[in-house]
Design an enzyme around this catalytic site. Structure first.
Site, PDB file in Angstrom:
ATOM      1  N   CYS A  69       0.851  -1.191   0.000  1.00 37.98           N
ATOM      2  CA  CYS A  69       0.000   0.000   0.000  1.00 37.98           C
ATOM      3  C   CYS A  69       0.891   1.247   0.000  1.00 37.98           C
ATOM      4  CB  CYS A  69      -0.886   0.032   1.242  1.00 37.98           C
ATOM      5  SG  CYS A  69      -2.138  -1.255   1.252  1.00 37.98           S
ATOM      6  N   ASP A 338     -11.808  -4.320 -22.918  1.00 38.67           N
ATOM      7  CA  ASP A 338     -11.140  -4.294 -21.605  1.00 38.67           C
ATOM      8  C   ASP A 338      -9.689  -4.730 -21.793  1.00 38.67           C
ATOM      9  OD1 ASP A 338     -10.439  -4.405 -18.933  1.00 38.67           O
ATOM     10  OD2 ASP A 338     -11.619  -6.196 -18.494  1.00 38.67           O
ATOM     11  N   CYS A 364      -7.304  -0.296 -17.165  1.00 37.90           N
ATOM     12  CA  CYS A 364      -6.488  -0.298 -15.943  1.00 37.90           C
ATOM     13  C   CYS A 364      -5.311   0.658 -16.105  1.00 37.90           C
ATOM     14  CB  CYS A 364      -6.011  -1.715 -15.625  1.00 37.90           C
ATOM     15  SG  CYS A 364      -5.119  -2.473 -16.973  1.00 37.90           S
TER      16      CYS A 364
END
Ligand SMILES: C[S@@+](CC[C@H](N)C(=O)[O-])C[C@H]1O[C@@H](n2cnc3c(N)ncnc32)[C@H](O)[C@@H]1O
Length: 407
Positions: A69, A338, A364
């Site tokens: 993270c 996609d 993405c």
């Protein structure tokens, strides 16, 4: 020396200007004043002198060390707004003024697919995520991202590392939660030989893994690793692409479904194992095109086993080299696309040359998306709706879905 953070980079590093030029700063936020030693243009351990009102205490105890993270020091509202702004800025660089309508963030403990790494040490084994900008591994027993079912399999990763990691190398473990439990696809371990095969199949049994593959070879397939796509149940090939959270998948499918609501015949490009194709087939015929034949075979088996779906055809094709041509595209009322991070430049140019009027684009990578969006808009499409779907909470990774229409 005191520096003021100006913005975040695409990797969510803070950026400031010092006397020697641009400096990247870990874990800081725009507007903050910081101090620290720069090494190679980067301050890894800044002292926050004036904190931003958006700064929060990182909820995860591993945050300082773990590189999984990068944005836990920011409020949820800041992270959502930043992700939306990255998309809006990428479009604005291409001369497109558009606003993200909403950000759908997956909850904590939602990641059903993740890759951890394992390594042998003098004392035993180490399993976890890589530390920030480093090869070191950090153990993450309190991780807030992964589904509990994946966390429960960390002992299995230690056992697999002990059995199959070479003395110096690292094994990467892609874990995927299926309806039948967790599957493990390991890469980078020792070469397979009979004794290792025997031990790994014992490990799959002892740790109740649905399926285990090692360097691409299936070692144990104890239960079909099923995924539900609409009414169909699909067993993807080991380690195959799957949307990272159930909530993210539902948000993307819901968006695409609404965007293509009037279409009776749909082409699903870069279809994978059928996340969109099989969900849309409850009311439209779908042609699924994808580069990996094994994914399409899984999709087809899932379709054949399902009740009440319209026809789903499939085609294995490299859409970078051989995009669908206008006469092929014109057989469909609408298209969902996609692509991987590289985007779909060649395919988008053919879409522009076709009669296509309705397009849902899932991406993405905001940068390649904006490049393709510019081409679409120059060919008469309008960007009618745009959302961010945050399946990679607290990372710099950004996913979006957009609706384009023309005519
Ligand atoms: C982001 S994934 C999306 C998969 C699927 N739409 C889903 O949501 O599960 C991109 C897919 O594009 C496929 N792909 C990558 N390069 C390709 C190419 N050159 N031609 C066709 N498919 C490709 C990958 O195998 C992968 O399944």
């Amino acid at each position: 020396m005191l520096l003021t953070i100006e913005r975040l980079s695409l990797h969510a590093d803070a950026v400031a200007h010092g006397p020697e030029g641009t400096v990247h700063v870990a874990m800081a936020l725009p507007g903050e004043q910081i101090e620290g030693e720069a090494e190679g243009g980067r301050i890894a351990q800044p002292k926050i002198v004036t904190p931003s009102p958006e700064r929060v205490k990182a909820p995860c105890p591993h945050y300082r060390a773990c590189g999984g993270c990068v944005l836990q020091h920011a409020s949820d509202a800041f992270v959502a707004r930043w992700k939306a702004q990255v998309v809006e800025n990428a479009l604005s660089v291409r001369g497109i003024a558009a606003q993200v309508a909403r950000v759908e963030t997956s909850p904590l403990h939602a990641r059903r697919r993740a890759t951890l790494a394992g390594r042998r040490t003098k004392k035993g084994t180490l399993v976890g995520f890589h530390a920030r900008a480093s090869d070191t591994l950090v153990e993450v027993p309190e991780c807030l991202i992964l589904r509990p079912e994946l966390m429960e399999k960390i002992p299995a990763l230690h056992a697999a590392t002990a059995l199959g990691a070479s003395r110096k190398g690292e094994v990467s473990f892609a874990l995927t939660l299926s309806e039948a439990g967790v599957e493990m696809a390991a890469q980078g371990g020792k070469e397979m030989e009979p004794a290792l095969f025997e031990s790994l199949s014992g490990l799959a049994r002892d740790h109740d893994l649905a399926r285990l593959s090692w360097n691409g070879e299936t070692v144990a397939a104890r239960r079909p690793a099923l995924q539900n796509f609409g009414r169909a149940r699909v067993t993807p090939p080991p380690g195959a692409f799957l949307q990272a959270t159930e909530e993210g998948e539902a948000a993307l499918v819901g968006f695409v479904r609404a965007a293509l609501a009037g279409a009776d015949r749909i082409a699903d490009l870069f279809a994978g194992c059928g996340t969109f194709a099989l969900a849309l087939a409850d009311r439209a015929e779908v042609h699924a095109v994808e580069g990996e034949a094994a994914m399409l075979e899984a999709l087809d088996r899932g379709w054949r086993g399902a009740q009440g779906l319209k026809r789903v055809t499939h085609e294995a094709r490299d859409l970078f080299r051989r995009p669908l041509l206008p006469d092929e595209l014109d057989r469909y009322d609408a298209i969902v696309i996609d692509p991987p991070r590289a985007g779909a430049e060649a395919q988008v140019r053919e879409i522009c040359a076709s009669k296509t009027r309705e397009l849902a684009y899932v991406s993405c990578n905001p940068v390649t998306f904006a490049r393709d969006a510019q081409v679409l808009i120059e060919a008469g499409f309008a960007l009618a709706d745009l959302i961010v779907v945050d399946q990679f909470r607290w990372s710099s990774h950004i996913e979006l879905a957009a609706r384009f229409r023309r005519g």
